[in-house]
Design an enzyme around this catalytic site. Structure first.
Site, PDB file in Angstrom:
ATOM      1  N   ASP A  13       3.763 -25.377  14.702  1.00  0.00           N
ATOM      2  CA  ASP A  13       3.084 -24.293  15.413  1.00  0.00           C
ATOM      3  C   ASP A  13       2.748 -23.223  14.392  1.00  0.00           C
ATOM      4  O   ASP A  13       3.511 -22.974  13.450  1.00  0.00           O
ATOM      5  CB  ASP A  13       3.933 -23.746  16.559  1.00  0.00           C
ATOM      6  CG  ASP A  13       5.247 -23.156  16.115  1.00  0.00           C
ATOM      7  OD1 ASP A  13       5.335 -21.929  15.933  1.00  0.00           O
ATOM      8  OD2 ASP A  13       6.215 -23.932  15.943  1.00  0.00           O
ATOM      9  N   GLU A 108      10.643 -14.666  24.336  1.00  0.00           N
ATOM     10  CA  GLU A 108      11.840 -14.778  23.524  1.00  0.00           C
ATOM     11  C   GLU A 108      12.477 -13.448  23.144  1.00  0.00           C
ATOM     12  O   GLU A 108      13.501 -13.413  22.469  1.00  0.00           O
ATOM     13  CB  GLU A 108      11.498 -15.526  22.232  1.00  0.00           C
ATOM     14  CG  GLU A 108      10.420 -14.815  21.400  1.00  0.00           C
ATOM     15  CD  GLU A 108      10.042 -15.568  20.147  1.00  0.00           C
ATOM     16  OE1 GLU A 108      10.586 -15.198  19.080  1.00  0.00           O
ATOM     17  OE2 GLU A 108       9.223 -16.514  20.233  1.00  0.00           O
TER      18      GLU A 108
END
Length: 304
Positions: A13, A108
């Site tokens: 990613d 997150e």
């Protein structure tokens, strides 16, 4: 949760922080998929997003887009605003049909100290909004240290970030992962080739694994993009929609002549989707879905 296994598809990613990337070299180095950062918060869009999408697609990689939920998100309204920002970026890249993998909610961080109830409400709203806008069920990306903030979201596929060779523990209703970010390029596990360095990228990059082979990855997430034949029911819907298009076109033309009014953007987009759909003799699923979504943007029109 389950352990990694031999033969699993390998991926990365990336975001604008990774700088310039040679995706052809990435693909040649054993990487089969890439998630690309699109947006963050209500208005930020990665300066590299569109170029990365184009280059990664051209290199033959399976691609997906992700949105980073900002620390400022603390309400249902802010969650909807962030979802709109993400959706606009997806549209700018060619629409959800451009992507092989589901859109991702990256949640997150909680530097503003929101309650677990607020975090869950934000996540639930964002995920539902993106699924409504794109027609695709999103993934949830998070860390073991954060996952305990969620409640009732385990129906969404999980992309877990744990930089370790030890398997992630079951948490918040999830008992398995679809994707595991097992290294940030410096710590954690290793890919099958034994080195965390990925050709075509300067510096460290996040390393990921899908729970299955490349063929299984394609089968799981790209089957909805296959062309579907026009059924009698769809043809009836198209006839109704055609009448709606024509009546709206007449109204728009009259208004423009009367008031020199600009044609609404949603109408132009919808008409383009309609023209593309009827010219595609196989009856592409994506054309039909995008057409319906375009018309639903306008509160005065209902497509059944």
């Amino acid at each position: 949760m389950q352990a990694r296994k031999t033969g699993n598809a390998q991926g990365i990613d990336v975001s604008h922080h990774n700088g310039n990337i040679d995706f052809k070299k990435v693909a040649a180095d054993g990487i089969s998929f890439v998630f690309i950062k699109a947006t963050q918060g209500k208005s930020f869009r990665s300066t590299k997003f569109l170029q990365f999408v184009k280059d990664a697609k051209a290199a033959g990689l399976l691609i997906g887009a992700y949105h980073y939920v900002d620390d400022s998100a603390g309400s249902v309204e802010s969650a909807k605003a962030e979802a709109q920002n993400f959706y606009k970026a997806i549209q700018a890249a060619g629409g959800i049909g451009t992507f092989d993998l589901p859109p991702v909610m990256d949640y997150e961080s909680n530097k503003n100290g929101h309650s677990k109830a607020t975090i869950t409400a934000v996540a639930t709203t964002f995920l539902a909004e993106i699924q409504k806008l794109t027609g695709v069920k999103p993934l949830v990306y998070t860390y073991p240290a954060f996952i305990g903030n969620f409640s009732g979201l385990s129906g969404y596929p999980l992309w877990i970030a744990r930089y370790s060779t030890q398997t992630p523990a079951d948490a918040s209703g999830w008992t398995r992962w679809d994707f595991w970010q097992y290294s940030d390029g410096a710590a954690g596990g290793y890919p099958p080739r034994g080195t965390r360095k990925v050709d075509g990228i300067s510096g460290a990059v996040d390393l990921n694994e899908f729970d299955g082979t490349v063929a299984e990855l394609k089968a799981k997430y790209t089957k909805t993009k296959e062309d579907k034949p026009l059924t009698l029911e769809v043809m009836k819907q198209m006839e109704k929609l055609k009448a709606t298009v024509e009546s709206q076109a007449k109204w728009i033309a009259a208004q423009k002549a009367k008031e020199n009014m600009e044609c609404p953007k949603w109408a132009e987009e919808a008409y383009e989707y309609y023209q593309a759909f009827i010219s595609d003799k196989t009856g592409s699923y994506d054309f039909w879905r995008q057409l319906v979504l375009s018309y639903r943007k306008d509160k005065g029109i209902r497509v059944s």
